[in-house]
Structures are given as structure tokens and as C-alpha cells.
Design a protein around this motif. Sequence first.
Motif, PDB file in Angstrom:
ATOM      1  N   LYS A 195       0.826  -1.207   0.000  1.00 23.44           N
ATOM      2  CA  LYS A 195       0.000   0.000   0.000  1.00 23.44           C
ATOM      3  C   LYS A 195       0.866   1.266   0.000  1.00 23.44           C
ATOM      4  O   LYS A 195       0.548   2.247  -0.685  1.00 23.44           O
ATOM      5  N   LYS A 229       0.602   3.936  -3.072  1.00 17.01           N
ATOM      6  CA  LYS A 229       0.267   5.335  -2.828  1.00 17.01           C
ATOM      7  C   LYS A 229       1.369   6.258  -3.347  1.00 17.01           C
ATOM      8  O   LYS A 229       1.094   7.331  -3.895  1.00 17.01           O
ATOM      9  N   ASP A 240      -7.948   0.772  -0.787  1.00 18.81           N
ATOM     10  CA  ASP A 240      -7.011   1.625  -0.059  1.00 18.81           C
ATOM     11  C   ASP A 240      -5.623   1.517  -0.676  1.00 18.81           C
ATOM     12  O   ASP A 240      -4.874   0.597  -0.372  1.00 18.81           O
ATOM     13  N   PRO A 241      -5.265   2.441  -1.545  1.00 24.47           N
ATOM     14  CA  PRO A 241      -6.011   3.648  -1.921  1.00 24.47           C
ATOM     15  C   PRO A 241      -7.180   3.345  -2.856  1.00 24.47           C
ATOM     16  O   PRO A 241      -7.228   2.281  -3.489  1.00 24.47           O
ATOM     17  N   LEU A 242      -8.081   4.285  -2.956  1.00 25.21           N
ATOM     18  CA  LEU A 242      -9.302   4.094  -3.733  1.00 25.21           C
ATOM     19  C   LEU A 242      -9.030   3.863  -5.214  1.00 25.21           C
ATOM     20  O   LEU A 242      -9.816   3.206  -5.904  1.00 25.21           O
ATOM     21  N   SER A 247       4.909   7.050   5.598  1.00 28.55           N
ATOM     22  CA  SER A 247       3.719   7.611   4.950  1.00 28.55           C
ATOM     23  C   SER A 247       3.778   9.136   4.863  1.00 28.55           C
ATOM     24  O   SER A 247       3.125   9.738   4.008  1.00 28.55           O
TER      25      SER A 247
END
Length: 323
Positions: A71, A75, A100-102, A308
Motif C-alpha cells: 500500500k 500510494k 485503499d487507496p481508492l 507515509s
Amino acid sequence: YPGITWCGQLEIIDIGFPVSYTNSDSVTVNLASKSLIKQELSYQRKIDTHKYKEGHLLAVGGFDGMEGAIKLACKSALEAGVGLLTVVTTKEARKIIAGDPLEIMTQSIESFLKNDKSESVKKLISFINDKRIKTLLIGPGMGRSEYAENVFNIILEAAPLSTLDTIIIDGDGLFHYANNKINHKNNIKEMILTPHLKEASHLINKSIEVINGNRLKGATSIALETNATVVLKGPASITTDSKETYINSSGNSSLAVAGSGDVLSGIISSMTLRIKNPLIASAIGVFIHGYCADLLLAQKSNYSIKASDLILEIRNAIKLCII
């Protein structure tokens, strides 16, 4: 100054290197800096572009219990500008990753695996070709199980027969590659490996101390042995294809956190879809990653960041390098 009388004319002398030397083809070690990004990367997209022109990335990893790694990579890739992104992971991990992410699409690796290995390979080739996927990122959060190794080998066997242009091997993928690199050495047109010192040691069977004693030589040795572009991570990360080298000029010790490498692999993956030269794409990705950390450190009074946090700075970092 008191007591000094100036009685001549001021003459400014350039003590830099002659242009004929600095622009010479014999200079093979370069500095990755803002000027490289400004020269190679356009911030504006063409008016008639579409998502397939911006590139489709396939990311494989985030297996059970390690979903966060893939993820972070995804992202980062989206922030750096991919057009489409598909994640292939295990059935259970897919439930956690989907949405996630969309913006990502997800697929269960089990949907490709058949009792006959050759059938698995054919199904993967068909999927990659149908989706017009050009770059593959494999390894973040994949794990080192026998199951993961089998998946890794099947995917790399399918790679040279597909529409893929580039494969980036990171994280646990480097472990599996090192164990079977003879069979996978020429499995794709362009291959990028992103080891830290321990992974580099496993790749060429040399001690961490030996590689760290001459990191440039170590990175070049891996590139020669694997016929790949290599990013040897660490202070002043080294990116090389054995013929030409870039030493990174951005970054700081705040990058020494879990998930930082996953963010880097996502940025590099995105760059390969915008820049066809894997060496330049990798060097730019490394610089942007480090520059994100520099921007964060400038904003905070302490040295602690999360991986992140880096993602939130990617677009700003690219913009500041280009404008």
C-alpha cells in the motif's frame, strides 16, 4: 580593511573544471540533483493524454500480514503520476488492500495459479497483455515463504513473454531473486534491483563490510553480475548500470524507518513509465525520495518521520525540482 591599500584591478578567475572535461563521455559518475529532474522530467502532461498513455503499473506483494508494504508503494506511485495501478496479492490480503487507496484495482494471485505451472504462466501473460501493463513492481511485503517463492518464479517466467518493458525487484523479491538469479538473469528487457547492504550481500555473496567499504564497486559488481540497473540504498545512494553511475545528493537519516524503501520503489516504478531509460528513472526516483525527507525535516523540529509522511511530499518535491 584597516592598514591595507588597494592599488590594482580586481580580476575574477574561474577555477572550475573545463567544460570539455565535465561534458566528456569519459565521465561516468554523475551527481543526481534537481538539475537532472528539471532536464529529464516534465511536470505538465500533454493535453491529449489518457490513463494508458501515462502507464499501467502492476504491483505484486503485500501478502498476508504485510499488506502495508504494497500500500505504501502504491500510494507513492500514484502520487508520482501513474495512470493505472493493479495490485496482485493473496486472497485474504486483497480484502484488506482493496479500496485503499481508492484508485487501485486488485486481483487475487490464486486466480492465476493452476496445477500446471505452464498454464499459470500463460494465464499471467494473458492478464499482463490484456491490461497493457508496462512496468512490474514485485517484492514489497511478499514474504519469504515457499509459496511466495513459487509465485515469484512463475511471474518472472511470464515476464519476458509479455508486454512488460521494466521490472523492479524490491524487498522480499530480492531474496527470491538472489536464490534463483541464474534462471532469471535475462527475464526482461530492463530490470531494476533496489537492495540495501544486507540484500546486496545476499545478491553477490560478499560480506556487508566488503560492500560498505567500497559501495560504488559493490553496486557496480551487482549490476555486472545481474545485467540490471542497481540502486544500492544508503547515505548518498548509488544508482548504476555498471557503465554509468549517479550518486544521490538528497536525503537524510530520517529515512531510516520501516516502509521507506517501499515508498522509494513506488516512486521509481512510476518514473519508469515516464522515462524510458531505467538508469535515469531510478536516479530521479532516488533523488525525489530523498528530497521529500529533506522537505519534511525542514518543516519539523525533530528528526522523526513516518514513511507515509514522505508520500504527502512527493508531488510538491517534483514541482519544486522542475519549476
